[in-house]
Every structure is written in structure tokens, then in C-alpha cells.
Design an enzyme around this catalytic site. Structure first.
Site, PDB file in Angstrom:
ATOM      1  N   GLY A  71       0.832  -1.216   0.000  1.00 56.84           N
ATOM      2  CA  GLY A  71       0.000   0.000   0.000  1.00 56.84           C
ATOM      3  C   GLY A  71       0.858   1.254   0.000  1.00 56.84           C
ATOM      4  O   GLY A  71       0.554   2.232   0.675  1.00 56.84           O
ATOM      5  N   ALA A  72       1.928   1.237  -0.824  1.00 59.54           N
ATOM      6  CA  ALA A  72       2.971   2.278  -0.712  1.00 59.54           C
ATOM      7  C   ALA A  72       2.793   3.440  -1.679  1.00 59.54           C
ATOM      8  O   ALA A  72       3.677   4.271  -1.794  1.00 59.54           O
ATOM      9  CB  ALA A  72       4.349   1.631  -0.929  1.00 59.54           C
TER      10      ALA A  72
ATOM     11  N   ARG B   7       0.719   5.958  -1.558  1.00 66.74           N
ATOM     12  CA  ARG B   7       0.341   7.252  -0.962  1.00 66.74           C
ATOM     13  C   ARG B   7       0.290   7.125   0.561  1.00 66.74           C
ATOM     14  O   ARG B   7       0.506   6.045   1.116  1.00 66.74           O
ATOM     15  CB  ARG B   7      -1.007   7.709  -1.513  1.00 66.74           C
TER      16      ARG B   7
ATOM     17  N   ASP C 274      -2.076  -6.994  -4.957  1.00 68.54           N
ATOM     18  CA  ASP C 274      -3.295  -6.931  -4.159  1.00 68.54           C
ATOM     19  C   ASP C 274      -3.061  -7.880  -2.977  1.00 68.54           C
ATOM     20  O   ASP C 274      -2.842  -9.086  -3.181  1.00 68.54           O
ATOM     21  CB  ASP C 274      -4.480  -7.398  -5.026  1.00 68.54           C
TER      22      ASP C 274
ATOM     23  N   ASN D 129       1.320  -2.481   5.427  1.00 63.94           N
ATOM     24  CA  ASN D 129       0.670  -1.169   5.582  1.00 63.94           C
ATOM     25  C   ASN D 129      -0.682  -1.075   4.887  1.00 63.94           C
ATOM     26  O   ASN D 129      -1.541  -0.308   5.324  1.00 63.94           O
ATOM     27  CB  ASN D 129       1.623  -0.093   5.031  1.00 63.94           C
TER      28      ASN D 129
ATOM     29  N   SER E 213      -3.714   0.153  14.400  1.00 59.42           N
ATOM     30  CA  SER E 213      -4.396   1.439  14.648  1.00 59.42           C
ATOM     31  C   SER E 213      -4.785   1.505  16.118  1.00 59.42           C
ATOM     32  O   SER E 213      -5.068   0.464  16.735  1.00 59.42           O
ATOM     33  CB  SER E 213      -5.671   1.542  13.798  1.00 59.42           C
TER      34      SER E 213
ATOM     35  N   TYR F 270     -13.673  -2.093  11.144  1.00 59.40           N
ATOM     36  CA  TYR F 270     -12.270  -1.713  10.933  1.00 59.40           C
ATOM     37  C   TYR F 270     -11.468  -1.977  12.218  1.00 59.40           C
ATOM     38  O   TYR F 270     -10.385  -2.568  12.189  1.00 59.40           O
ATOM     39  CB  TYR F 270     -12.220  -0.236  10.542  1.00 59.40           C
TER      40      TYR F 270
ATOM     41  N   LYS G 222      -8.139  -4.373  13.065  1.00 64.17           N
ATOM     42  CA  LYS G 222      -6.885  -3.850  13.608  1.00 64.17           C
ATOM     43  C   LYS G 222      -6.533  -4.544  14.929  1.00 64.17           C
ATOM     44  O   LYS G 222      -5.364  -4.687  15.273  1.00 64.17           O
ATOM     45  CB  LYS G 222      -6.968  -2.332  13.762  1.00 64.17           C
TER      46      LYS G 222
HETATM   47  P1  NAP Z   1      -4.585   5.447   2.419  1.00 61.49           P
HETATM   48  O1  NAP Z   1      -4.084   6.818   2.146  1.00 61.49           O
HETATM   49  O2  NAP Z   1      -5.985   5.104   2.085  1.00 61.49           O
HETATM   50  O3  NAP Z   1      -3.576   4.390   1.744  1.00 61.49           O
HETATM   51  C1  NAP Z   1      -3.821   3.015   1.801  1.00 61.49           C
HETATM   52  C2  NAP Z   1      -3.157   2.370   0.622  1.00 61.49           C
HETATM   53  O4  NAP Z   1      -3.417   0.942   0.670  1.00 61.49           O
HETATM   54  C3  NAP Z   1      -3.715   2.881  -0.698  1.00 61.49           C
HETATM   55  O5  NAP Z   1      -2.693   3.131  -1.605  1.00 61.49           O
HETATM   56  C4  NAP Z   1      -4.608   1.736  -1.147  1.00 61.49           C
HETATM   57  O6  NAP Z   1      -4.776   1.644  -2.560  1.00 61.49           O
HETATM   58  C5  NAP Z   1      -3.826   0.538  -0.628  1.00 61.49           C
HETATM   59  N1  NAP Z   1      -4.639  -0.662  -0.659  1.00 61.49           N
HETATM   60  C6  NAP Z   1      -5.975  -0.780  -0.388  1.00 61.49           C
HETATM   61  N2  NAP Z   1      -6.382  -2.045  -0.605  1.00 61.49           N
HETATM   62  C7  NAP Z   1      -5.284  -2.741  -1.014  1.00 61.49           C
HETATM   63  C8  NAP Z   1      -5.072  -4.074  -1.407  1.00 61.49           C
HETATM   64  N3  NAP Z   1      -6.076  -4.970  -1.424  1.00 61.49           N
HETATM   65  N4  NAP Z   1      -3.826  -4.463  -1.776  1.00 61.49           N
HETATM   66  C9  NAP Z   1      -2.811  -3.573  -1.778  1.00 61.49           C
HETATM   67  N5  NAP Z   1      -2.950  -2.277  -1.448  1.00 61.49           N
HETATM   68  C10 NAP Z   1      -4.183  -1.857  -1.062  1.00 61.49           C
HETATM   69  O7  NAP Z   1      -4.416   5.094   3.969  1.00 61.49           O
HETATM   70  P2  NAP Z   1      -3.341   5.521   5.064  1.00 61.49           P
HETATM   71  O8  NAP Z   1      -4.003   6.480   5.957  1.00 61.49           O
HETATM   72  O9  NAP Z   1      -2.027   5.822   4.468  1.00 61.49           O
HETATM   73  O10 NAP Z   1      -3.276   4.126   5.846  1.00 61.49           O
HETATM   74  C11 NAP Z   1      -2.179   3.219   5.805  1.00 61.49           C
HETATM   75  C12 NAP Z   1      -2.338   2.227   6.928  1.00 61.49           C
HETATM   76  O11 NAP Z   1      -2.373   2.926   8.190  1.00 61.49           O
HETATM   77  C13 NAP Z   1      -3.634   1.417   6.858  1.00 61.49           C
HETATM   78  O12 NAP Z   1      -3.405   0.097   7.262  1.00 61.49           O
HETATM   79  C14 NAP Z   1      -4.531   2.131   7.858  1.00 61.49           C
HETATM   80  O13 NAP Z   1      -5.522   1.290   8.368  1.00 61.49           O
HETATM   81  C15 NAP Z   1      -3.530   2.553   8.910  1.00 61.49           C
HETATM   82  N6  NAP Z   1      -3.974   3.663   9.753  1.00 61.49           N
HETATM   83  C16 NAP Z   1      -4.243   4.892   9.220  1.00 61.49           C
HETATM   84  C17 NAP Z   1      -4.664   5.920  10.067  1.00 61.49           C
HETATM   85  C18 NAP Z   1      -4.977   7.303   9.569  1.00 61.49           C
HETATM   86  O14 NAP Z   1      -5.491   8.129  10.347  1.00 61.49           O
HETATM   87  N7  NAP Z   1      -4.692   7.644   8.323  1.00 61.49           N
HETATM   88  C19 NAP Z   1      -4.824   5.678  11.438  1.00 61.49           C
HETATM   89  C20 NAP Z   1      -4.543   4.433  11.933  1.00 61.49           C
HETATM   90  C21 NAP Z   1      -4.118   3.423  11.087  1.00 61.49           C
HETATM   91  P3  NAP Z   1      -6.178   2.156  -3.222  1.00 61.49           P
HETATM   92  O15 NAP Z   1      -6.193   3.627  -3.043  1.00 61.49           O
HETATM   93  O16 NAP Z   1      -6.072   1.762  -4.652  1.00 61.49           O
HETATM   94  O17 NAP Z   1      -7.291   1.510  -2.483  1.00 61.49           O
END
Ligand code: NAP
Length: 247
Positions: free
Chosen positions: A12-13, A15, A64, A87, A139, A152, A156
Site C-alpha cells: 500500500g505504498a 500514498r 493486491d 501497511n 491502529s 475496521y 486492527k
Molecule cells: P490510504 O491513504 O488510504 O492508503 C492506503 C493504501 O493501501 C492505498 O494506496 C490503497 O490503494 C492501498 N490498498 C488498499 N487495498 C489494497 C489491497 N487490497 N492491496 C494492496 N494495497 C491496497 O491510507 P493511510 O491512511 O495511508 O493508511 C495506511 C495504513 O495505516 C492502513 O493500514 C490504515 O488502516 C492505517 N492507519 C491509518 C490511520 C490514519 O489516520 N490515516 C490511522 C490508523 C491506522 P487504493 O487507493 O487503490 O485503495
């Protein structure tokens, strides 16, 4: 440079946290394999360029995390992986009462089973080398359920449990497994989840540090878990949340 000679694999790198972590690992000396869904190719290429600007090698692989065959092929193509960062994740907020089975399953497939499948694909080579670092992005929601994020949060909580069990099952082969529990990080997921400026102001005020997180705030803790500095730390989950949650 704490990670010289190491290769990291980040899911998931394209963004958000994954992109920041991939570039951050490179700034600390690691070569990095960045992976995401095929549709994210243009964004992945931008992350690849940011990594090569640091002087480290970068490779793009489409993956994926719900597709076992694709994972095995990608891991074989990546070659040596010293550091795995699980991630990739999704969040579609819904109350438990309005939640449909499809949404429940999608969250468990990506956020929970994805960690299992990718980790199981990478572990054999780490066991052979008697070394490895696995970092799961969980999370704080997984520590305390949050309204509209029950499904969700449950995934986690699974990630935190997988971290603890993998640590015990792989520790004898010199592999550490730790989790990071981000708070509210201003990525696409974080912003969408907050929804309004009012909510952003509210949570900034709740935080001990009086601000919400940026993706770069996750880098230091990941580098710590990826490096030899954390060699005696395993099975732990670290809150990286600016002080909005304390357990
Ligand atoms: P994000 O901006 O939505 O990025 C997530 C990335 O994962 C996106 O590039 C997405 O691609 C990709 N992804 C989704 N489904 C996938 C799959 N089946 N296979 C491979 N890649 C996939 O989220 P983020 O905020 O950076 O979150 C990253 C991690 O941190 C996640 O595990 C999230 O639960 C965790 N987290 C985030 C927060 C927060 O506040 N942001 C807080 C706690 C934990 P697509 O766009 O194509 O779907």
C-alpha cells in the site's frame, strides 16, 4: 544510516503512510520494494522517483494483498526482503447496524487476511537467514473500538494479535514482529474519516501535542522497529498518536 544493506518491502505504498514510510526507510539507507494495487501505478512511480533521489534502489511491484498467488509471485520477484511493512489497509466508515456483509468481508480480507498472507509469503526466507523485521500498521482503533469503525477496529485488533503471535512463533529464528498503532494521520483515509474541519479541530484539541499526525510522523517508529536499535523488542504495539490514547 541504520538500514544500509537492507531491503524493505512495503504494501500500500503509493500514498499516505505507506509512501512516507517507503521514502523514510530509503533515507535511512534501505533499498525499497514498493507495492500497491495496479490502478495506483502513476502514484507508485512518483514514490519510486522520491526513493531513487535518496540514492537508494527502488522497485515497483503490483500487488493486491488479498491475492495469495500474486503475493507469492511478487515476493519471489522481490528477492531478499529484510524488512516487511504490512501497511495496506481500507476504511469505509459505517455503524455496525448499517454494515453489510460485503463491507465486513472486504475489511477482513485486506486489513487482517492480507497481513497473514503477505507475512507467510515472506517468513520462509527470513527464517533461512535467521533474521528479519516485520512491522504491521495497526491502529489505536484496534485497542478501543470507535463508533462507525467497529468492523475496521476489529481487523486492527486482529493485526495486534497476529503481531504478538508471530513474534512468539518466529522469534527463535531472529525475527522481530512489532506493530504501530497510528492515531489520526492526515492521509486520504484520515481526512475522509474525520469528515469536517470541526472534527479536525476537536481531535487536535484532544491530542496532548495539540495537533493531528502527518504521514512522516510514522517514519521514525518504523525505522526504529526495522533497525538493530530495537533488536530486543518484539510482539509490541506502539501508539503513535500525539497523545490521544494512552492504553
Ligand atoms: P490510504 O491513504 O488510504 O492508503 C492506503 C493504501 O493501501 C492505498 O494506496 C490503497 O490503494 C492501498 N490498498 C488498499 N487495498 C489494497 C489491497 N487490497 N492491496 C494492496 N494495497 C491496497 O491510507 P493511510 O491512511 O495511508 O493508511 C495506511 C495504513 O495505516 C492502513 O493500514 C490504515 O488502516 C492505517 N492507519 C491509518 C490511520 C490514519 O489516520 N490515516 C490511522 C490508523 C491506522 P487504493 O487507493 O487503490 O485503495
Amino acid at each position: 544510516m541504520m538500514l544500509t544493506g537492507k531491503t524493505a518491502f512495503v504494501t500500500g505504498a503509493s500514498r499516505g503512510i505507506g509512501a512516507a514510510v517507503a521514502v523514510g526507510l530509503a533515507k535511512n539507507g534501505a533499498d525499497v520494494v514498493i507495492s500497491d494495487l495496479k490502478g495506483q501505478n502513476a502514484e507508485l512511480e512518483k514514490v519510486r522517483d522520491r526513493i531513487t533521489e535518496t540514492g537508494q534502489k527502488a522497485r515497483v511491484l503490483h500487488l493486491d494483498v488479498t491475492d495469495k498467488a500474486a503475493i507469492e509471485a511478487a515476493v519471489a520477484e522481490a528477492g531478499k526482503i529484510d524488512i516487511l511493512v504490512n501497511n495496506a489497509g481500507i476504511l469505509i466508515p459505517k455503524t455496525l447496524e448499517e454494515l453489510d456483509e460485503k463491507t465486513w468481508d472486504a475489511h477482513f480480507d485486506v486489513n487482517a487476511k492480507g497481513v497473514l498472507l503477505v507475512t507467510n509469503a515472506v517468513l520462509p526466507q527470513m527464517r533461512k537467514r535467521k533474521a528479519g523485521r516485520i512491522i504491521n500498521i495497526a491502529s489505536i482503533a484496534g485497542r478501543q473500538g470507535v463508533p462507525t469503525q467497529g468492523h475496521y477496529a476489529a481487523t486492527k485488533a486482529v493485526d495486534i494479535t497476529l503481531t504478538r503471535v508471530y513474534a512468539q512463533e518466529a522469534g527463535m529464528d531472529g525475527i522481530t514482529v512489532n506493530a504501530i498503532c497510528p492515531g489520526i494521520i492526515l492521509t486520504e483515509m484520515g481526512k475522509e474519516n474525520l469528515g469536517s474541519q470541526e472534527a479536525m479541530d476537536h481531535w487536535s484539541n484532544v491530542a496532548a501535542l495539540k495537533r493531528l499526525g502527518a504521514p512522516d510522523d510514522i517514519v521514525g517508529p518504523v525505522v526504529f522497529f526495522a533497525s538493530d536499535q530495537s533488536r530486543f523488542v518484539t510482539g509490541q504495539a506502539l501508539n503513535v498518536c500525539g497523545g490521544i490514547y494512552f492504553h
